[in-house]
Design an enzyme around this catalytic site. Structure first.
Site, PDB file in Angstrom:
ATOM      1  N   LYS A  56     -36.647 -13.506  20.833  1.00  0.00           N
ATOM      2  CA  LYS A  56     -36.457 -12.381  19.928  1.00  0.00           C
ATOM      3  C   LYS A  56     -37.305 -12.560  18.673  1.00  0.00           C
ATOM      4  CE  LYS A  56     -32.601  -9.849  17.702  1.00  0.00           C
ATOM      5  NZ  LYS A  56     -31.126  -9.847  17.527  1.00  0.00           N
ATOM      6  N   SER A 112     -28.688  -5.758  18.516  1.00  0.00           N
ATOM      7  CA  SER A 112     -30.077  -5.704  18.102  1.00  0.00           C
ATOM      8  C   SER A 112     -31.033  -6.449  19.038  1.00  0.00           C
ATOM      9  CB  SER A 112     -30.226  -6.259  16.683  1.00  0.00           C
ATOM     10  OG  SER A 112     -29.868  -7.630  16.630  1.00  0.00           O
ATOM     11  N   SER A 120     -24.735  -8.213  18.906  1.00  0.00           N
ATOM     12  CA  SER A 120     -26.164  -8.055  19.181  1.00  0.00           C
ATOM     13  C   SER A 120     -26.684  -8.815  20.393  1.00  0.00           C
ATOM     14  CB  SER A 120     -26.986  -8.445  17.948  1.00  0.00           C
ATOM     15  OG  SER A 120     -26.836  -7.481  16.941  1.00  0.00           O
TER      16      SER A 120
END
Length: 517
Positions: free
Chosen positions: A96, A175, A199
């Protein structure tokens, strides 16, 4: 994703007819490499080709590491010498883009951080030591979805809108949107996500993959763009529980600069706990109130999942209550605003030493970041505003502020009491629920349309949660979650593995433009 960083070659035909790359587990890929049936270079090229094919519509990847093939070649050398460096030798991993990786910017999706070249995060150094190929940086909800109350999950200024692989007009949640969508669509076998509240588990549910939000303090946050050190954690995302366990075994190492005092140690092989009979005699409490508002087809999935638990020998307590868990939301969010200002100011101040001098000066504080966004409103604020940034800036950002301490204390106490109550009363191994609602249509006018999510108890209490694919509603995946006490990852992984093996629910996505008629 730059064209110069993708492989122009067609899909390779792999030697060794038994190697099915698209369905192989990490363990199977490693065995194929050890047997000489597969090379890390060939595997990495396969995923680069897959990215070139689907990322233009999926937007799961912000940037491919320019040295991905060089990393793979080094793995091949180590494998050929009979000296693999670790359990992930040659295995490509998405990371990420709020996790620092040398060789690519770490931006949290924002152009504000393009001018920094920080060192590897602690967990990335662990991945490299285990032999993993850091393949690419995954797209995300910009600033981990803590910028606007009307945000659209999976969108960032730099990466655009991540799509859901099961219907491209649907939202992947966030997210960790790119991490979930990337694994789901076959861009890599493993991905690292991060979570403050939902997330990891929410996009895992929406995109039909496994996601584990670890115990707070099990996985290091050093070198990760922060939101709140009271709740932030990185964690594994994968197509199967076994693969998630393999990745957790590498990530979950004690960091002298950032680990819980009661960290269980750095040498746990979480795959050793996987047992398809683990649900036999397990005590599982069913939390139904967390799915309030769900449609009939979604509720039916929970009923079907509970039936599966019973058939697998679990002792089911249905329902259980998490007392006053609904009261956590307000103090949690207000505490997060204080924490975000404090952590962001600290992070940006430290980041300044890694400025590369090639672009506009890095913002040095949250106030600078707000100004940066205002000056580039036509692009950065094109989809939604930054009212959460303004609310956070309006706080003192002082973590000794009595008002802050009251808010965080209330949120933590409410959450811990809520999760401990049923576990102690019924001697539960885990609390079980649906993870979140099926994916909503991406909407830039009204923002996200979340009906329910069950991440908050684990997020605020610091307890671990694992989400596993189970069923679908109109072709859109819905996951189920197992929540357990601190450092109960071995037990949760075992329970999730038993459930996964018995149900075999996951189906690979076909990337349709919308829900098929």
């Amino acid at each position: 994703m730059q064209d110069s960083r993708t492989s122009p070659e067609p899909h390779l035909q792999f030697p060794g007819r038994g190697v099915d790359i698209e369905s192989a587990s990490v363990a199977e890929l490693r065995r194929a490499m050890a047997a000489g049936e597969l090379t890390a270079t060939a595997l990495t090229r396969h995923y680069l080709d897959r990215m070139a094919e689907v990322n233009p519509v999926l937007h799961a990847v912000i940037e491919v590491l320019p040295d991905a093939l060089s990393q793979a070649a080094a793995s091949d050398v180590a494998q050929a010498a009979g000296e693999p460096r670790g359990p992930l030798e040659g295995i490509p991993v998405l990371v990420k883009d709020n996790v620092q990786v040398v060789g690519a910017p770490t931006t949290a999706g924002s152009p504000a951080l393009l001018g920094a070249c920080p060192p590897d995060a602690f967990i990335v150094s662990r991945l490299r030591a285990a032999g993993a190929v850091i393949l690419a940086k995954a797209n995300l909800s910009e600033w981990a979805n803590f910028r606007s109350t009307h945000s659209t999950s999976g969108w960032s200024t730099l990466g655009g809108q991540t799509a859901n692989p099961y219907a491209l007009d649907r939202n992947p949640s966030g997210s960790s949107a790119g991490s979930a969508a990337g694994v789901s669509a076959g861009l890599a076998p493993l991905a690292v996500g991060t979570e403050t509240d939902g997330s990891i588990v929410s996009p895992s549910s929406a995109c039909g993959v496994v996601g584990l939000k670890p115990t707070l303090g099990l996985v290091s946050r050093s070198g990760i763009v922060p939101l709140s050190l009271a709740q932030d954690t990185a964690g594994p995302m994968a197509a199967s529980v076994a693969d998630a366990a393999a990745l957790l075994s590498v990530l979950a190492a004690a960091d002298p600069d950032d680990s819980a005092p009661d960290h269980p140690g750095s040498s746990i092989d979480y795959t050793a706990f996987l047992d398809p009979a683990s649900l036999e005699g397990a005590r599982i409490g069913i939390w139904r109130a967390g799915t309030a508002g769900a449609g009939g087809a979604t509720v039916a999935l929970l009923d079907a999942a509970v039936d599966c638990l019973r058939k697998l020998g679990a002792i089911v307590v249905d329902p259980v209550e998490l007392p006053d868990i609904e009261k956590v939301t307000e103090p949690e969010f207000e505490a997060l605003e204080y924490e975000f200002k404090h952590e962001m100011n600290s992070y940006l101040a430290c980041l300044a030493k890694y400025a590369d001098g090639t672009v506009t000066a890095l913002p040095g504080s949250l106030a600078d970041l707000i100004e940066f966004n205002d000056q580039r409103a036509a692009t950065v604020l094109a989809r939604f505003d930054q009212e959460i940034f303004h609310a956070a800036q309006a706080t003192s950002g002082d973590l000794t502020d009595p008002l802050y301490l009251e808010l965080r204390g209330a949120a933590s106490l409410l959450a811990r009491t809520a999760v401990e109550a049923p576990v102690l009363e019924y001697q539960l191994d885990a609390v079980f629920s649906l993870t979140s609602n099926p994916a909503w249509l991406t909407d830039y006018v009204l923002g996200d349309h979340s009906v329910f999510g069950t991440s908050r108890p684990g997020a605020v209490s610091g307890w671990p949660t694992i989400s596993v694919p189970f069923g679908n509603v109109h072709g859109l995946p819905v996951g189920v979650s197992f929540l357990g006490p601190r450092f109960s990852e071995p037990r949760l992984l075992a329970l999730a593995y038993a459930f996964e093996q018995a149900t075999g629910a996951r189906r690979a996505p076909m990337l349709p433009p919308t829900i098929p008629e």
